[in-house]
Design an enzyme around this catalytic site. Sequence first.
Site, PDB file in Angstrom:
ATOM      1  N   CYS A  92      37.086  31.684  44.247  1.00  0.00           N
ATOM      2  CA  CYS A  92      38.675  31.323  43.763  1.00  0.00           C
ATOM      3  C   CYS A  92      38.773  29.771  44.559  1.00  0.00           C
ATOM      4  O   CYS A  92      39.732  29.372  44.190  1.00  0.00           O
ATOM      5  CB  CYS A  92      39.540  32.085  44.610  1.00  0.00           C
ATOM      6  SG  CYS A  92      39.411  33.689  44.061  1.00  0.00           S
ATOM      7  N   HIS A 386      47.124  33.418  39.473  1.00  0.00           N
ATOM      8  CA  HIS A 386      46.176  32.921  39.846  1.00  0.00           C
ATOM      9  C   HIS A 386      44.672  33.248  38.769  1.00  0.00           C
ATOM     10  O   HIS A 386      44.117  33.812  38.937  1.00  0.00           O
ATOM     11  CB  HIS A 386      45.743  33.651  41.176  1.00  0.00           C
ATOM     12  CG  HIS A 386      44.310  33.377  41.850  1.00  0.00           C
ATOM     13  ND1 HIS A 386      43.799  32.071  41.893  1.00  0.00           N
ATOM     14  CD2 HIS A 386      43.557  34.269  42.537  1.00  0.00           C
ATOM     15  CE1 HIS A 386      42.617  32.393  42.590  1.00  0.00           C
ATOM     16  NE2 HIS A 386      42.394  33.320  42.959  1.00  0.00           N
ATOM     17  N   CYS A 416      41.359  30.948  50.234  1.00  0.00           N
ATOM     18  CA  CYS A 416      40.178  32.116  50.534  1.00  0.00           C
ATOM     19  C   CYS A 416      39.533  32.135  49.290  1.00  0.00           C
ATOM     20  O   CYS A 416      40.087  32.257  48.313  1.00  0.00           O
ATOM     21  CB  CYS A 416      40.841  33.408  51.233  1.00  0.00           C
ATOM     22  SG  CYS A 416      42.182  33.928  49.695  1.00  0.00           S
TER      23      CYS A 416
HETATM   24  C1  LIG Z   1      47.044  44.601  41.219  1.00  0.00           C
HETATM   25  C2  LIG Z   1      46.693  44.877  39.798  1.00  0.00           C
HETATM   26  C3  LIG Z   1      45.584  46.007  39.750  1.00  0.00           C
HETATM   27  C4  LIG Z   1      47.728  45.380  38.925  1.00  0.00           C
HETATM   28  O1  LIG Z   1      47.700  45.388  37.763  1.00  0.00           O
HETATM   29  P1  LIG Z   1      48.561  45.850  36.497  1.00  0.00           P
HETATM   30  O2  LIG Z   1      48.870  47.284  36.960  1.00  0.00           O
HETATM   31  O3  LIG Z   1      48.115  45.592  35.365  1.00  0.00           O
HETATM   32  O4  LIG Z   1      49.993  45.279  36.955  1.00  0.00           O
HETATM   33  P2  LIG Z   1      51.266  45.030  36.463  1.00  0.00           P
HETATM   34  O5  LIG Z   1      51.556  43.654  36.152  1.00  0.00           O
HETATM   35  O6  LIG Z   1      51.094  45.837  34.843  1.00  0.00           O
HETATM   36  O7  LIG Z   1      52.225  45.766  37.240  1.00  0.00           O
HETATM   37  C5  LIG Z   1      52.351  47.062  37.331  1.00  0.00           C
HETATM   38  C6  LIG Z   1      53.775  47.473  37.641  1.00  0.00           C
HETATM   39  O8  LIG Z   1      54.241  47.228  38.454  1.00  0.00           O
HETATM   40  C7  LIG Z   1      55.634  46.366  38.202  1.00  0.00           C
HETATM   41  N1  LIG Z   1      55.547  45.326  39.013  1.00  0.00           N
HETATM   42  C8  LIG Z   1      54.565  44.292  39.212  1.00  0.00           C
HETATM   43  N2  LIG Z   1      55.139  43.298  40.269  1.00  0.00           N
HETATM   44  C9  LIG Z   1      56.322  43.639  40.253  1.00  0.00           C
HETATM   45  C10 LIG Z   1      57.469  42.764  40.868  1.00  0.00           C
HETATM   46  N3  LIG Z   1      57.384  41.784  41.623  1.00  0.00           N
HETATM   47  N4  LIG Z   1      58.652  43.214  40.977  1.00  0.00           N
HETATM   48  C11 LIG Z   1      59.084  44.594  40.376  1.00  0.00           C
HETATM   49  N5  LIG Z   1      58.113  45.152  39.753  1.00  0.00           N
HETATM   50  C12 LIG Z   1      56.883  44.614  39.703  1.00  0.00           C
HETATM   51  C13 LIG Z   1      55.345  46.015  36.577  1.00  0.00           C
HETATM   52  O9  LIG Z   1      56.459  45.919  35.907  1.00  0.00           O
HETATM   53  C14 LIG Z   1      54.441  47.157  36.223  1.00  0.00           C
HETATM   54  O10 LIG Z   1      55.563  48.370  35.949  1.00  0.00           O
HETATM   55  P3  LIG Z   1      55.443  49.175  34.618  1.00  0.00           P
HETATM   56  O11 LIG Z   1      54.182  49.910  34.996  1.00  0.00           O
HETATM   57  O12 LIG Z   1      56.720  50.053  34.828  1.00  0.00           O
HETATM   58  O13 LIG Z   1      55.364  48.252  33.559  1.00  0.00           O
HETATM   59  C15 LIG Z   1      45.938  43.622  39.213  1.00  0.00           C
HETATM   60  O14 LIG Z   1      46.920  42.534  39.248  1.00  0.00           O
HETATM   61  C16 LIG Z   1      45.037  42.953  40.149  1.00  0.00           C
HETATM   62  O15 LIG Z   1      43.871  43.349  40.013  1.00  0.00           O
HETATM   63  N6  LIG Z   1      45.324  41.863  41.119  1.00  0.00           N
HETATM   64  C17 LIG Z   1      44.279  41.553  41.869  1.00  0.00           C
HETATM   65  C18 LIG Z   1      43.492  40.538  41.380  1.00  0.00           C
HETATM   66  C19 LIG Z   1      42.631  39.934  42.391  1.00  0.00           C
HETATM   67  O16 LIG Z   1      41.904  40.872  42.986  1.00  0.00           O
HETATM   68  N7  LIG Z   1      42.434  38.899  42.617  1.00  0.00           N
HETATM   69  C20 LIG Z   1      41.357  38.265  43.448  1.00  0.00           C
HETATM   70  C21 LIG Z   1      42.110  37.418  44.349  1.00  0.00           C
HETATM   71  S1  LIG Z   1      40.951  36.364  45.071  1.00  0.00           S
END
Ligand SMILES: CC(C)(COP(=O)(O)OP(=O)(O)OC[C@H]1O[C@@H](n2cnc3c(N)ncnc32)[C@H](O)[C@@H]1OP(=O)(O)O)[C@@H](O)C(=O)NCCC(=O)NCCS
Length: 432
Positions: A92, A386, A416
């Site tokens: 990252c 990100h 990080c």
């Molecule tokens: C966490 C993760 C698995 C979620 O993926 P996802 O399920 O596709 O996420 P979505 O955007 O579809 O959100 C899921 C639900 O939460 C809701 N939601 C997400 N953020 C929200 C917020 N801020 N407020 C309200 N609702 C929210 C969405 O509307 C969705 O609802 P729905 O199912 O009714 O449509 C994915 O984003 C991920 O893997 N993130 C981490 C990435 C990572 O590891 N990065 C490395 C960093 S170093």
Amino acid sequence: MNNAGRRVAIIDGCRTPFAKSGTDFRNVTAVELGKASVRELIARTELDVEQIDHVVYGTVVQSVQEPNIAREVTLGAGIPPRVPSFTVGRACASSNQAITSAAEQIALGMADVIVAGGAESLTDVPILFSKEMREALVRASKARSLPDRLRAFATIRPRHLAPIAPAIAEPTTGLTMGESAEKMARENGISREEQDRWALRSHQLAAAATEDGRLTAEIAPFYVPPKYQEVVQRDNGVRADTSLEKLSTLKPVFDRRYGTVTAGNASPLTDGASAVLLMSEEKAKELGYTPLGFIRSYAYAALDPADQLLQGPVYAAPTAFDRAGLTMKDIGLLEVHEAFAAQVLSNLQWFDSDEIARKRLGRDRAIGLPPEDRINVMGGSIAIGHPFGATGGRLTVTLLNEMRRRGEQFGMISVCAAGAMGFVMIVEAAPA
Ligand SMILES: CC(C)(COP(=O)(O)OP(=O)(O)OC[C@H]1O[C@@H](n2cnc3c(N)ncnc32)[C@H](O)[C@@H]1OP(=O)(O)O)[C@@H](O)C(=O)NCCC(=O)NCCS
């Protein structure tokens, strides 16, 4: 970097909008995103492309067809083909690596003008066949007759047809980033409510900075191929309407029973690109540029991935401050990359802990923290998104622009990265 070579100026930077993967940029490659951000940088800075000495570009999930993204971005962005380019990867912190690799060449006098940055498409990821299927395909490609070709697949069973997607997991521990964030939340006592509050803050501040134009000023509108009729102008993950109530209803994703990390308090998988123009101080003067700022110092550090995976910046920060000859008291604005709210809050807790400083860093005291209203003042990666290879460029440009608006002299970036690595950079504003 101080006292070690020539002073490196950051002239300007920009980025594409950041879009949740599979949405606005579902038909766009990382190379296309990268080209768009570099073309915009050249246009905004009115840079004579003949002046460019090198292009350094970062990415994490490499394309199999275009493995040197830096080269393709160079050739596609109107930069003369004689300008060499190389791709860097540090998870990252890949675009931070691009910026510091560029800075090192400039400091050493090996270049004067470098375009750096990074891009990521987490929509367009390479999907692999199983080992058995790959071997069968190689056998078939060497077969001399149709029966031989068919025989090459004789050992293939239905289970060998299942595709393998890249995992966001640590090869040494098998833990995903999200599981590692859960571990940090547990070990540092960071509650679900604290994480949701940080996520809410990220969205509210990013929404405000989008509305008042501070964030959008850094974004190049992106015309979506092939028809170029649709234009994306904003980050599409920022939710002005989210609330603590809504966030608190989301189910934990990585530890469904006892976990605290949800889609709401994690950064989303994102597509996007960034670009930053660096020059030696002398060259900037000669070409008549007023830089946004200068690189004062930086440091990379790492710990054991089986420990707290995303605490690398805590290990890098004391070295970066020593090299800068500054302390946290000098820092007017701090940009902390937000992979997960649990990670941000864990980083902040450790930055400020004398006990951690003594036990883990061999220092008498913690580096400390600025007041919270000086941290991620335009939101962070949880709301903005990100794209792994691009975030470092965004943080650098956002920080320097906001420092200029506020008249701050020094700022700090903290990132990080997978592999339990961390990056901290101290930047200094240039007189406007
Ligand atoms: C966490 C993760 C698995 C979620 O993926 P996802 O399920 O596709 O996420 P979505 O955007 O579809 O959100 C899921 C639900 O939460 C809701 N939601 C997400 N953020 C929200 C917020 N801020 N407020 C309200 N609702 C929210 C969405 O509307 C969705 O609802 P729905 O199912 O009714 O449509 C994915 O984003 C991920 O893997 N993130 C981490 C990435 C990572 O590891 N990065 C490395 C960093 S170093």
